[in-house]
Design an enzyme around this catalytic site. Structure first.
Site, PDB file in Angstrom:
ATOM      1  N   HIS A   1     -94.958  80.547  -2.350  1.00  0.00           N
ATOM      2  CA  HIS A   1     -94.803  81.345  -3.571  1.00  0.00           C
ATOM      3  C   HIS A   1     -93.500  81.095  -4.322  1.00  0.00           C
ATOM      4  O   HIS A   1     -93.295  81.645  -5.400  1.00  0.00           O
ATOM      5  CB  HIS A   1     -94.885  82.840  -3.234  1.00  0.00           C
ATOM      6  CG  HIS A   1     -93.664  83.344  -2.544  1.00  0.00           C
ATOM      7  ND1 HIS A   1     -93.420  83.137  -1.222  1.00  0.00           N
ATOM      8  CD2 HIS A   1     -92.589  84.033  -3.011  1.00  0.00           C
ATOM      9  CE1 HIS A   1     -92.269  83.670  -0.884  1.00  0.00           C
ATOM     10  NE2 HIS A   1     -91.727  84.223  -1.955  1.00  0.00           N
TER      11      HIS A   1
HETATM   12  C1  UD1 Z   1     -90.258  88.156  -5.232  1.00  0.00           C
HETATM   13  C2  UD1 Z   1     -88.812  87.836  -4.821  1.00  0.00           C
HETATM   14  C3  UD1 Z   1     -88.815  86.779  -3.714  1.00  0.00           C
HETATM   15  C4  UD1 Z   1     -89.714  87.202  -2.576  1.00  0.00           C
HETATM   16  C5  UD1 Z   1     -91.107  87.504  -3.119  1.00  0.00           C
HETATM   17  C6  UD1 Z   1     -92.058  87.935  -2.043  1.00  0.00           C
HETATM   18  C7  UD1 Z   1     -87.115  87.995  -6.571  1.00  0.00           C
HETATM   19  C8  UD1 Z   1     -86.236  87.205  -7.471  1.00  0.00           C
HETATM   20  N1  UD1 Z   1     -88.057  87.291  -5.925  1.00  0.00           N
HETATM   21  O1  UD1 Z   1     -90.806  86.990  -5.809  1.00  0.00           O
HETATM   22  O2  UD1 Z   1     -87.510  86.609  -3.232  1.00  0.00           O
HETATM   23  O3  UD1 Z   1     -89.767  86.163  -1.627  1.00  0.00           O
HETATM   24  O4  UD1 Z   1     -90.987  88.547  -4.099  1.00  0.00           O
HETATM   25  O5  UD1 Z   1     -93.346  88.103  -2.533  1.00  0.00           O
HETATM   26  O6  UD1 Z   1     -86.939  89.192  -6.456  1.00  0.00           O
HETATM   27  N2  UD1 Z   1     -97.303  90.005  -9.209  1.00  0.00           N
HETATM   28  C9  UD1 Z   1     -98.508  90.645  -9.097  1.00  0.00           C
HETATM   29  N3  UD1 Z   1     -98.556  91.795  -8.365  1.00  0.00           N
HETATM   30  C10 UD1 Z   1     -97.469  92.330  -7.753  1.00  0.00           C
HETATM   31  C11 UD1 Z   1     -96.250  91.668  -7.900  1.00  0.00           C
HETATM   32  C12 UD1 Z   1     -96.180  90.512  -8.605  1.00  0.00           C
HETATM   33  O7  UD1 Z   1     -99.521  90.202  -9.623  1.00  0.00           O
HETATM   34  O8  UD1 Z   1     -97.603  93.379  -7.104  1.00  0.00           O
HETATM   35  C13 UD1 Z   1     -97.251  88.735  -9.978  1.00  0.00           C
HETATM   36  C14 UD1 Z   1     -96.812  88.953 -11.416  1.00  0.00           C
HETATM   37  O9  UD1 Z   1     -97.543  88.069 -12.185  1.00  0.00           O
HETATM   38  C15 UD1 Z   1     -95.358  88.531 -11.405  1.00  0.00           C
HETATM   39  C16 UD1 Z   1     -95.329  87.471 -10.325  1.00  0.00           C
HETATM   40  O10 UD1 Z   1     -96.313  87.870  -9.360  1.00  0.00           O
HETATM   41  O11 UD1 Z   1     -94.954  88.097 -12.642  1.00  0.00           O
HETATM   42  C17 UD1 Z   1     -94.016  87.327  -9.641  1.00  0.00           C
HETATM   43  O12 UD1 Z   1     -93.547  88.577  -9.130  1.00  0.00           O
HETATM   44  P1  UD1 Z   1     -91.969  88.845  -8.964  1.00  0.00           P
HETATM   45  O13 UD1 Z   1     -91.705  90.137  -8.301  1.00  0.00           O
HETATM   46  O14 UD1 Z   1     -91.310  88.604 -10.274  1.00  0.00           O
HETATM   47  O15 UD1 Z   1     -91.486  87.675  -8.049  1.00  0.00           O
HETATM   48  P2  UD1 Z   1     -92.111  87.079  -6.717  1.00  0.00           P
HETATM   49  O16 UD1 Z   1     -92.515  85.675  -6.992  1.00  0.00           O
HETATM   50  O17 UD1 Z   1     -93.120  87.977  -6.098  1.00  0.00           O
END
Ligand code: UD1
Length: 391
Positions: free
Chosen positions: A230
């Site tokens: 991811h």
């Molecule tokens: C975040 C953390 C990362 C961690 C990861 C675990 C930061 C900078 N990154 O990355 O260190 O390893 O979480 O998963 O804090 N989304 C959903 N549903 C959710 C959450 C996210 O669909 O419940 C999608 C959204 O499109 C979002 C994308 O995932 O834009 C990324 O989510 P985000 O929290 O920004 O970062 P992660 O890649 O999950």
């Protein structure tokens, strides 16, 4: 001692669960009179007042990314849900800061406890510290040396202002000392993530795996690799993601791959129109226990997650890390981890190496399931008031 305990994203939930358990156990002992004078010669009565509130920032919000962890890991309902959600780094961080500030002002805690390295960690650290609240960072001192990783920035900023630096491995202590942190703020306590893993493993051993949706697949496959992927550096770039997919497709001809997919990765695979072969079994993100149910029996794990590098080391499962660097060097020096980078040939080379000669490894010091207890003892020692019984 009044505490605020912060969690926002998936890997945070595993880390707060054991801390809450240790706090509850400590409070029970206090209520049972543990606060009485500690020895015959010590006439002072210890007085305690221990309370905590749980704050969920809402960085992760889908059922599979959040709720399922609260249920399975036995985390009580959060006292505050900040609803930050997704967004750019600045947007997400800012939303958490604005909402968390209100909680701090209302609660006036002695200490805010943050875990890990996600945006919520950074946002709550800065907010708390500017309100002169003591800050405890659990999983402090880890450094990848890669400033293109958002997590590296989050770690450095959080550690630079924390009052309690709870360290998981020796390298964390070395990094903090190199950065000039005073020794008395650094506490090498082991890893709460492993507390959670050992606790959940015991629970899993007592239950019937056939309840899991993935059980028929596990039985059918017999031997398989387990994959998580991811990191933006792996999935947000078409060239990189395509070459990782190339390696996975080749491996899966020999060893099927079970792949619970992160929402970010699913989105990018669709957007880049990348094809994964039938041997790569894609499934929705899994809860903690079902994920453990699968990877603990895998012939190997391939991952770019921080936590899985450590958990595989703790259980002796071979692990290939699809990254150029790791902030968790103990997993390579002592554990079962191999760093592959993200080039197809390098991933395949590591795969063959593991197939030929799986790395055995040892469990690092203090990864013994008692870290949260150590943290609670250290914090509570600083917040114990003494009053003289005779006065
Ligand atoms: C975040 C953390 C990362 C961690 C990861 C675990 C930061 C900078 N990154 O990355 O260190 O390893 O979480 O998963 O804090 N989304 C959903 N549903 C959710 C959450 C996210 O669909 O419940 C999608 C959204 O499109 C979002 C994308 O995932 O834009 C990324 O989510 P985000 O929290 O920004 O970062 P992660 O890649 O999950």
């Amino acid at each position: 001692m009044r505490l605020l305990l912060v969690a926002g994203a998936r890997p945070n939930f595993m880390k707060i669960a054991p801390i809450i358990r240790a706090l509850s156990a400590w409070r029970t002992r206090l209520r049972q009179g543990f606060g009485a004078a500690s020895s015959a010669t010590d006439n002072r009565q210890r007085t305690y007042n221990l309370s905590w509130k749980i704050v969920h920032t809402g960085q992760h919000y889908d059922y599979e990314m959040s709720r399922v962890f609260f249920d399975e890991l036995e985390i009580p309902e959060p006292d505050y849900y900040l609803g930050a959600g997704s967004g750019s780094h600045a947007e997400q961080t800012a939303k958490v800061m604005v909402e968390f500030e209100k909680v701090c002002v209302e609660q006036k805690p002695d200490v805010a406890i943050v875990v890990g390295d996600v945006n919520s960690t950074l946002a709550c650290s800065v907010t708390a510290k500017k309100l002169n609240i003591n800050l405890a960072h659990v999983e402090a001192g880890l450094r990848s040396g890669d400033m293109t990783m958002p997590e590296e920035i989050n770690r450095i900023v959080t550690d630079s202002i924390a009052d309690y630096l709870f360290v998981t491995e020796k390298s964390g202590e070395d990094n903090l000392l190199k950065e000039g942190k005073p020794k008395d703020k650094i506490h090498f306590v082991g890893h709460v993530m492993i507390d959670n893993l050992l606790y959940q493993l015991q629970k899993l051993e007592q239950e019937d795996g056939s309840r899991f949706k993935s059980n028929p697949l596990k039985e059918k496959l017999d031997r398989y690799a387990f994959l998580t992927l991811h990191r933006p550096s792996n999935v947000d770039n078409k060239v990189v993601l395509s070459r990782i997919a190339g390696a996975l497709n080749e491996i899966s001809q020999e060893t099927p791959i079970v792949f619970p997919i992160h929402p970010r990765t699913r989105k990018m695979i669709d957007q880049f129109d990348i094809k994964l072969s039938k041997g790569v079994h894609i499934m929705e993100p899994l809860g903690f226990r079902e994920s453990l149910f699968l990877w603990k029996d895998a012939v190997m794990v391939m991952t770019d997650s921080g936590g899985l590098q450590e958990e595989t080391t703790a259980l002796g499962v071979p692990c290939i890390t699809i990254r150029e660097n790791t902030e968790r060097p103990i997993t390579i020096e002592m554990g079962t981890n191999i760093l592959a980078g993200n080039k197809k040939a390098d991933i395949l080379k590591c795969y063959r190496e593991i197939m030929r000669n799986p790395k055995k490894g040892e469990v690092p010091p203090l990864w013994d399931g008692k870290t949260a207890e150590r943290i609670v003892h250290i914090l509570s020692a600083d917040y114990t008031d003494f009053c003289d019984e005779r006065s």
